[in-house]
Design an enzyme around this catalytic site. Sequence first.
Site, PDB file in Angstrom:
ATOM      1  N   CYS A   1     -20.546  88.872 -33.840  1.00 41.83           N
ATOM      2  CA  CYS A   1     -21.076  87.616 -33.284  1.00 41.83           C
ATOM      3  C   CYS A   1     -22.347  87.888 -32.490  1.00 41.83           C
ATOM      4  O   CYS A   1     -22.355  88.721 -31.582  1.00 41.83           O
ATOM      5  CB  CYS A   1     -20.022  86.986 -32.377  1.00 41.83           C
TER       6      CYS A   1
ATOM      7  N   CYS B   1     -21.844  87.045 -28.536  1.00 43.54           N
ATOM      8  CA  CYS B   1     -20.953  87.768 -27.628  1.00 43.54           C
ATOM      9  C   CYS B   1     -21.759  88.692 -26.699  1.00 43.54           C
ATOM     10  O   CYS B   1     -22.846  89.150 -27.055  1.00 43.54           O
ATOM     11  CB  CYS B   1     -19.925  88.581 -28.426  1.00 43.54           C
TER      12      CYS B   1
ATOM     13  N   HIS C   1     -15.253  84.645 -26.824  1.00 40.05           N
ATOM     14  CA  HIS C   1     -15.596  84.113 -28.137  1.00 40.05           C
ATOM     15  C   HIS C   1     -14.646  82.980 -28.559  1.00 40.05           C
ATOM     16  O   HIS C   1     -15.016  82.114 -29.358  1.00 40.05           O
ATOM     17  CB  HIS C   1     -15.497  85.276 -29.147  1.00 40.05           C
TER      18      HIS C   1
ATOM     19  N   ASN D   1     -23.182  71.049 -30.913  1.00 36.41           N
ATOM     20  CA  ASN D   1     -22.553  70.859 -32.218  1.00 36.41           C
ATOM     21  C   ASN D   1     -21.310  71.720 -32.203  1.00 36.41           C
ATOM     22  O   ASN D   1     -21.402  72.938 -32.125  1.00 36.41           O
ATOM     23  CB  ASN D   1     -23.468  71.342 -33.351  1.00 36.41           C
TER      24      ASN D   1
ATOM     25  N   SER E   1     -23.200  76.941 -36.655  1.00 34.87           N
ATOM     26  CA  SER E   1     -23.180  78.134 -37.504  1.00 34.87           C
ATOM     27  C   SER E   1     -22.474  79.307 -36.842  1.00 34.87           C
ATOM     28  O   SER E   1     -22.253  80.332 -37.465  1.00 34.87           O
ATOM     29  CB  SER E   1     -24.606  78.530 -37.882  1.00 34.87           C
TER      30      SER E   1
ATOM     31  N   HIS F   1     -18.720  80.836 -31.583  1.00 37.18           N
ATOM     32  CA  HIS F   1     -18.731  81.177 -30.157  1.00 37.18           C
ATOM     33  C   HIS F   1     -19.252  79.952 -29.387  1.00 37.18           C
ATOM     34  O   HIS F   1     -20.392  79.519 -29.585  1.00 37.18           O
ATOM     35  CB  HIS F   1     -19.637  82.386 -29.909  1.00 37.18           C
TER      36      HIS F   1
ATOM     37  N   HIS G   1     -20.997  77.231 -27.559  1.00 35.34           N
ATOM     38  CA  HIS G   1     -22.338  77.162 -26.986  1.00 35.34           C
ATOM     39  C   HIS G   1     -22.910  75.767 -27.203  1.00 35.34           C
ATOM     40  O   HIS G   1     -22.393  74.990 -27.997  1.00 35.34           O
ATOM     41  CB  HIS G   1     -23.253  78.190 -27.648  1.00 35.34           C
TER      42      HIS G   1
ATOM     43  N   GLN H   1     -27.020  73.563 -26.928  1.00 37.05           N
ATOM     44  CA  GLN H   1     -28.453  73.788 -27.022  1.00 37.05           C
ATOM     45  C   GLN H   1     -29.206  72.772 -26.167  1.00 37.05           C
ATOM     46  O   GLN H   1     -28.689  71.700 -25.862  1.00 37.05           O
ATOM     47  CB  GLN H   1     -28.931  73.624 -28.466  1.00 37.05           C
TER      48      GLN H   1
ATOM     49  N   HIS I   1     -27.744  61.758 -22.560  1.00 40.00           N
ATOM     50  CA  HIS I   1     -28.926  60.907 -22.421  1.00 40.00           C
ATOM     51  C   HIS I   1     -29.157  60.616 -20.947  1.00 40.00           C
ATOM     52  O   HIS I   1     -28.230  60.259 -20.227  1.00 40.00           O
ATOM     53  CB  HIS I   1     -28.740  59.597 -23.189  1.00 40.00           C
TER      54      HIS I   1
ATOM     55  N   VAL J   1     -21.972  57.785 -45.177  1.00 37.61           N
ATOM     56  CA  VAL J   1     -22.865  58.010 -46.320  1.00 37.61           C
ATOM     57  C   VAL J   1     -23.329  56.678 -46.912  1.00 37.61           C
ATOM     58  O   VAL J   1     -23.479  55.715 -46.177  1.00 37.61           O
ATOM     59  CB  VAL J   1     -22.144  58.890 -47.374  1.00 37.61           C
TER      60      VAL J   1
ATOM     61  N   PHE K   1     -23.234  53.343 -47.975  1.00 36.37           N
ATOM     62  CA  PHE K   1     -23.459  52.086 -47.283  1.00 36.37           C
ATOM     63  C   PHE K   1     -23.991  52.329 -45.872  1.00 36.37           C
ATOM     64  O   PHE K   1     -24.927  51.649 -45.418  1.00 36.37           O
ATOM     65  CB  PHE K   1     -22.174  51.249 -47.229  1.00 36.37           C
TER      66      PHE K   1
HETATM   67  O1  LIG Z   1     -29.748  75.139 -34.469  1.00 35.40           O
HETATM   68  P1  LIG Z   1     -28.606  75.479 -35.380  1.00 35.40           P
HETATM   69  O2  LIG Z   1     -27.274  75.560 -34.686  1.00 35.40           O
HETATM   70  O3  LIG Z   1     -28.889  76.685 -36.235  1.00 35.40           O
HETATM   71  O4  LIG Z   1     -28.507  74.254 -36.412  1.00 35.40           O
HETATM   72  C1  LIG Z   1     -27.718  73.116 -36.244  1.00 35.40           C
HETATM   73  O5  LIG Z   1     -28.191  72.236 -35.237  1.00 35.40           O
HETATM   74  C2  LIG Z   1     -29.505  71.697 -35.423  1.00 35.40           C
HETATM   75  C3  LIG Z   1     -29.780  70.698 -34.336  1.00 35.40           C
HETATM   76  O6  LIG Z   1     -28.844  69.638 -34.326  1.00 35.40           O
HETATM   77  C4  LIG Z   1     -29.651  71.031 -36.804  1.00 35.40           C
HETATM   78  O7  LIG Z   1     -30.997  70.708 -37.023  1.00 35.40           O
HETATM   79  C5  LIG Z   1     -29.177  71.972 -37.920  1.00 35.40           C
HETATM   80  O8  LIG Z   1     -29.215  71.310 -39.152  1.00 35.40           O
HETATM   81  C6  LIG Z   1     -27.749  72.405 -37.588  1.00 35.40           C
HETATM   82  O9  LIG Z   1     -27.214  73.249 -38.594  1.00 35.40           O
HETATM   83  O1  LIG Z   2     -15.673  53.612 -50.815  1.00 38.42           O
HETATM   84  P1  LIG Z   2     -15.288  55.036 -50.951  1.00 38.42           P
HETATM   85  O2  LIG Z   2     -15.972  55.734 -52.093  1.00 38.42           O
HETATM   86  O3  LIG Z   2     -13.798  55.269 -50.947  1.00 38.42           O
HETATM   87  O4  LIG Z   2     -15.815  55.759 -49.620  1.00 38.42           O
HETATM   88  C1  LIG Z   2     -17.074  56.348 -49.444  1.00 38.42           C
HETATM   89  O5  LIG Z   2     -18.141  55.411 -49.386  1.00 38.42           O
HETATM   90  C2  LIG Z   2     -18.086  54.467 -48.316  1.00 38.42           C
HETATM   91  C3  LIG Z   2     -19.354  53.655 -48.343  1.00 38.42           C
HETATM   92  O6  LIG Z   2     -20.504  54.438 -48.195  1.00 38.42           O
HETATM   93  C4  LIG Z   2     -17.904  55.159 -46.961  1.00 38.42           C
HETATM   94  O7  LIG Z   2     -17.650  54.183 -45.974  1.00 38.42           O
HETATM   95  C5  LIG Z   2     -16.749  56.159 -46.990  1.00 38.42           C
HETATM   96  O8  LIG Z   2     -16.680  56.850 -45.771  1.00 38.42           O
HETATM   97  C6  LIG Z   2     -16.996  57.124 -48.146  1.00 38.42           C
HETATM   98  O9  LIG Z   2     -15.981  58.106 -48.222  1.00 38.42           O
END
Ligand SMILES: O=P(O)(O)O[C@H]1O[C@H](CO)[C@@H](O)[C@H](O)[C@H]1O
Ligand SMILES: O=P(O)(O)O[C@H]1O[C@H](CO)[C@@H](O)[C@H](O)[C@H]1O
Lengths: 376, 376
Positions: free
Chosen positions: A52, A55, A116, A156, A164, A167, A169, A171, A299, A342, A344
């Site tokens: 890691c 660590c 960790h 995250n 990724s 451990h 953390h 940012q 915020h 996603v 909609f």
């Molecule tokens: O900075 P990391 O931990 O490598 O990356 C993660 O956080 C970032 C900030 O939210 C994002 O842009 C990356 O897509 C995500 O994988």
């Molecule tokens: O309607 P589905 O294919 O079951 O579900 C998918 O599409 C929807 C609309 O974008 C989303 O709300 C769901 O989270 C997604 O899993």
Amino acid sequence: MTDFDPSTHPHRRFNPLLEEHVLVSPHRMKRPWLGQVEAPQTTTLPQYDEKCYLCPGNSRSSGVANDPYEHTYVFENDFAAVLPAPAPAAPVAPHRLLSTEPVHGGCDVLIFHPRHDLTLPQLPHSEVLRVVQEWINLYLTRGRQEGTKYVQIFENKGSIMGCSNPHPHCQTWTLSAIPTIPSKELASLRRYSGGEPSVDGAPSGPKGRPCLLCEYAHLELSQESERRIVAKNDHWLALVPWWATWPFELLVLPYRRHISSIADLTGDEKDSFARILTTVTVKYDNLFQCSFAYSMGIHQRPIPPPENSTVLPDNDEDNIAHLHLHFAPPLLRSASVRKFLVGFELMAEAQRDLTPEQAAARLRACSENHYLDSTR
Amino acid sequence: MTDFDPSTHPHRRFNPLLEEHVLVSPHRMKRPWLGQVEAPQTTTLPQYDEKCYLCPGNSRSSGVANDPYEHTYVFENDFAAVLPAPAPAAPVAPHRLLSTEPVHGGCDVLIFHPRHDLTLPQLPHSEVLRVVQEWINLYLTRGRQEGTKYVQIFENKGSIMGCSNPHPHCQTWTLSAIPTIPSKELASLRRYSGGEPSVDGAPSGPKGRPCLLCEYAHLELSQESERRIVAKNDHWLALVPWWATWPFELLVLPYRRHISSIADLTGDEKDSFARILTTVTVKYDNLFQCSFAYSMGIHQRPIPPPENSTVLPDNDEDNIAHLHLHFAPPLLRSASVRKFLVGFELMAEAQRDLTPEQAAARLRACSENHYLDSTR
Ligand SMILES: O=P(O)(O)O[C@H]1O[C@H](CO)[C@@H](O)[C@H](O)[C@H]1O
Ligand SMILES: O=P(O)(O)O[C@H]1O[C@H](CO)[C@@H](O)[C@H](O)[C@H]1O
């Protein structure tokens, strides 16, 4: 026609912070495969992992070795998304639809603890308090750098949230511009504070005018049954907002007075802040008996212009902002079934499958003792 | 100081459709592990799957069996997020921060083809044309239902985009309200059309005023090198917009004239539409030699009020809208390494790691023949 029942009938709610709607479709929770809770995700990380790069004592990809730190540890991100000033001036846009703005700043990583395997909900109070203190330090230190406008602190947690390295953390990304989302929120807060306070007892914001978030916190506290409130302590409140998008989204904020940044917290308020962080993250882990993934963001007040700057005094961002945290967790039904925002949601409008009241009731029912505590 | 180089220096670009910024951090692509392309994801689906609830003749979870369809097939979603009118009236909000709006409408599923294994890029032109025609039918049929304001057509492709069934299909969600995102876009289009056209030869929008999207398409076509354009045919253009958020995001739109909805397409324009859909989805699959995941959405004219309605005639949404499609694909580096839009992106601002120009160059370089074609 039947009476309107928010836990049955599709409806839209309004998010006053972002001025967007969310489509609530609670009847979707009536699908036959609903409510199934799958086998809890077991987390068995070592206390120390020699591979890691977070660590203590280990080397990072830049070749630099971490100190043998004993509490929190801060270093500059080896692959920062924004770089220090001076940024080269961007050329004049050839057309108003192709505008470029230079940006500078810096990115830090804050490791919560040498262990960790210990996430925020598993840390003792004294260590969470150190994390809070480190956030304040970063906000102040980064804020003092020339040209800084905003210090975005975020975490995250969990690989499904793009983390990724397990451990624990978080940012900070510091920018010479106020980013899109805090900037929208500030605009909404500013607009809202034009009127008169309408909730009895709500603390008022700048110049005695109502602060949207102060007023909202008191509105929720004044409801007959505190239906969206998940946890409350001396100074802080955690609730599933009326307009929540993510299944178990939380808004965490101080409610006793108008507080614009973490730098303004008193000793008691900091202590109370650390405690509510433990409460909500423990409840999260207990909900599906797993290490609950989320993105969290703080915020608060943009960095005020330096005293000798020429910025006009009606720049009252320092008063307008009300310190708050958003938790955006993706899990919906179990440790392994998430909500996808996603199609909609990306193209049209946020949509959720259980009501904020249902989510709050489930989180309220979760214990404040971590489910792994008995086995440790 | 060095000169500004957009492919090296972090900067912000402005998205005029959503009026938001995106942080571009191209130097992040210089990380040591960049550019690695992992083993292509092999897709070996059967032509027919007896357990698939979308295959011809099979039963769905509602118990209803699908027709033995031979081309496209449409049915109403068994777990619709919005339900038909009448929706019970929502009670008066107890406070302006707790407002509820009833919503009604319907959700359809459109299966592209009986073959379980053929995605959009693999369908012959005649079958893609049937999909386009079905979109038009749905837009018109759903649009005629009382109270309909918007017909959102979208596709979630790939399990990482929340698609629960690999049998190629898309959805329409029809609502009695214009959803948040199309509504923001319409507001931007309306604001933009206040001025004078500034790009020579760009077709003009409603009332001879410039349409943001007509003008943007012509601006890109008029650039010395068509740096963000990925594909172009007689009527349609596909490009990585200046303000793209997703690594290989595409904006696909007709550019010869101002067209507000799919119902307004001529025979030639429909044909050309089907062709550009094939071109871009084939290029997507070829990029990482996998079935490329994405969410796609069609934005167009809200449903005009019925002729005998009392809505005022200055409601010119039918002219303001310019038909276009967004493709939001998550893959970044390979068939198995995606970009996570989490933490900073959810809490502060969209952020991308390669420039739109770099993404466009890579997509342009991809063949228009599907990588599986030689092996079939
Ligand atoms: O900075 P990391 O931990 O490598 O990356 C993660 O956080 C970032 C900030 O939210 C994002 O842009 C990356 O897509 C995500 O994988
Ligand atoms: O309607 P589905 O294919 O079951 O579900 C998918 O599409 C929807 C609309 O974008 C989303 O709300 C769901 O989270 C997604 O899993």
